[in-house]
Scaffold this active site. Sequence first.
Site, PDB file in Angstrom:
ATOM      1  N   GLN A  11       0.824  -1.215   0.000  1.00 10.52           N
ATOM      2  CA  GLN A  11       0.000   0.000   0.000  1.00 10.52           C
ATOM      3  C   GLN A  11       0.857   1.264   0.000  1.00 10.52           C
ATOM      4  OE1 GLN A  11      -3.895  -0.018   2.239  1.00 10.52           O
ATOM      5  NE2 GLN A  11      -2.785  -1.488   3.498  1.00 10.52           N
ATOM      6  N   LEU A  12       1.769   1.348   0.961  1.00 11.39           N
ATOM      7  CA  LEU A  12       2.602   2.545   1.083  1.00 11.39           C
ATOM      8  C   LEU A  12       3.610   2.637  -0.058  1.00 11.39           C
ATOM      9  CD1 LEU A  12       3.432   5.053   2.651  1.00 11.39           C
ATOM     10  CD2 LEU A  12       4.866   3.604   4.111  1.00 11.39           C
ATOM     11  N   TYR A  62       6.044  -7.635   7.528  1.00  7.39           N
ATOM     12  CA  TYR A  62       5.066  -8.707   7.693  1.00  7.39           C
ATOM     13  C   TYR A  62       3.912  -8.094   8.481  1.00  7.39           C
ATOM     14  CZ  TYR A  62       3.151 -13.361   8.692  1.00  7.39           C
ATOM     15  OH  TYR A  62       2.339 -14.473   8.767  1.00  7.39           O
ATOM     16  N   THR A  63       2.764  -7.932   7.831  1.00  9.48           N
ATOM     17  CA  THR A  63       1.672  -7.185   8.454  1.00  9.48           C
ATOM     18  C   THR A  63       0.427  -8.017   8.735  1.00  9.48           C
ATOM     19  OG1 THR A  63       0.905  -6.476   6.269  1.00  9.48           O
ATOM     20  CG2 THR A  63       2.412  -4.989   7.450  1.00  9.48           C
ATOM     21  N   THR A 102       4.594   0.917  13.908  1.00 11.65           N
ATOM     22  CA  THR A 102       3.170   0.708  14.152  1.00 11.65           C
ATOM     23  C   THR A 102       2.714   1.085  15.557  1.00 11.65           C
ATOM     24  OG1 THR A 102       1.496  -1.063  14.293  1.00 11.65           O
ATOM     25  CG2 THR A 102       3.752  -1.682  14.764  1.00 11.65           C
ATOM     26  N   TYR A 126       3.426  -9.538  16.231  1.00  8.92           N
ATOM     27  CA  TYR A 126       3.620  -8.441  15.276  1.00  8.92           C
ATOM     28  C   TYR A 126       4.207  -7.211  15.965  1.00  8.92           C
ATOM     29  CZ  TYR A 126       2.334  -4.535  12.214  1.00  8.92           C
ATOM     30  OH  TYR A 126       2.358  -3.393  11.459  1.00  8.92           O
ATOM     31  N   TRP A 151      -3.758   1.845  11.330  1.00  2.00           N
ATOM     32  CA  TRP A 151      -4.986   1.681  10.539  1.00  2.00           C
ATOM     33  C   TRP A 151      -4.787   2.116   9.088  1.00  2.00           C
ATOM     34  CZ3 TRP A 151     -10.080   3.047  13.556  1.00  2.00           C
ATOM     35  CH2 TRP A 151     -10.040   2.516  14.847  1.00  2.00           C
TER      36      TRP A 151
END
Length: 287
Positions: A11-12, A62-63, A102, A126, A151
Site C-alpha cells: 500500500q505505502l 510482515y503485516t 506501528t 507483530y 490503521w
Amino acid sequence: MNILITGCNGQLGNEMQLLEKVHPEHNYFNTDVAELDITDQQAVEAFVNEHDIDGIVNCAAYTAVDKAEDNEELCTRLNAEAPAYLAHAIGQRGGWMVQISTDYVFDGTNHTPYVEDDDTCPNSVYGKTKLVGELNVQKLCERSVVIRTAWLYSTFGNNFVKTMIRLGKEKAELGVIFDQIGTPTYAHDLAVAIFAVIEKGVQPGIYHFSNEGVISWYDFTKAIHRIAGITTCHVKPLHTAEYPTPAARPHYSVLDKTKIKQTYGIEVPYWEESLEVCVHKLLNEKG
C-alpha cells in the site's frame, strides 16, 4: 540522491511510487522481494553499495497480524532482522533511513494520545517484532527516522476500507468492533509526510503519523458506507469479546502527531476528508 524503496508493491510502496513523479530530482530504486530479498544480509549490502544508495525508505513488513502469532520466525525475519540489515548497510555509508513502524508497539491501555517517548509494551508477535525493528534501526543507523502509523488503507492491496465496501454490498448485516479506538491513515498522506522528511532533511528520532481525529472501527465502517453510497447493509456494534482474534488488538491507539508537525511543518488531513478522497478513487476505478 539515490533512494531505495523497499516493499514497493504494498500500500505505502505504491503511494511512494506515485509521489516519485512529483520529486523527479531523485533517482529511485523501487524493490520488492523479486528485486531484493531484504532478509538476505549479503544481498542488501551488495545492492546498497553497487547502486550507491544515499537513503532507504523501508515500506516492507510482515503485516498479517493474526497469522504472525503462528509465523513468528518469518515475522521476525521481515520486521526485526531485515530492518537491521538495511540500517547497517546504509549506516556504514553515512546515509539515512526511514523505518515505518506501528501503534502495536503499545498495549493500548492509554486514554490520551500516545507520544513518542511513552513506554512501549507490545502484546502481539507483530508488535514485538516491529519494536525490535525500531530499536535495530536506531542502533545501526545514526541518521534514522522511525515513523509509527496506524490503521493504514489505500486504493492498493487489501485493507479495511476495501473489505468494508465489499461486505457492505454483499451482506444485509455486518458486525464491527466499537470498543477499539484509533485513527485511520490514508497511505497517500503518510507518503507525503515521508517525502517531507526526505526533502527537509532527516532529524533522527521517533515520530507518530496518522490522520487527525479519533474514531472506532464501527464509526469508520459507517463513514465508509455513507461515502460509498451503501444503504442496504445494517452495521451493528460489537464488543471485542464478541469477535476474538489470535492477536490482541490495542483498545486505544490514538497517536499524537505534534512532533512530526512541528519538526517538518506537516499539515495532517482529517481522517474523513482523506477517506472521501480514497473511496471516490476506488469507485471511479470501478467505473
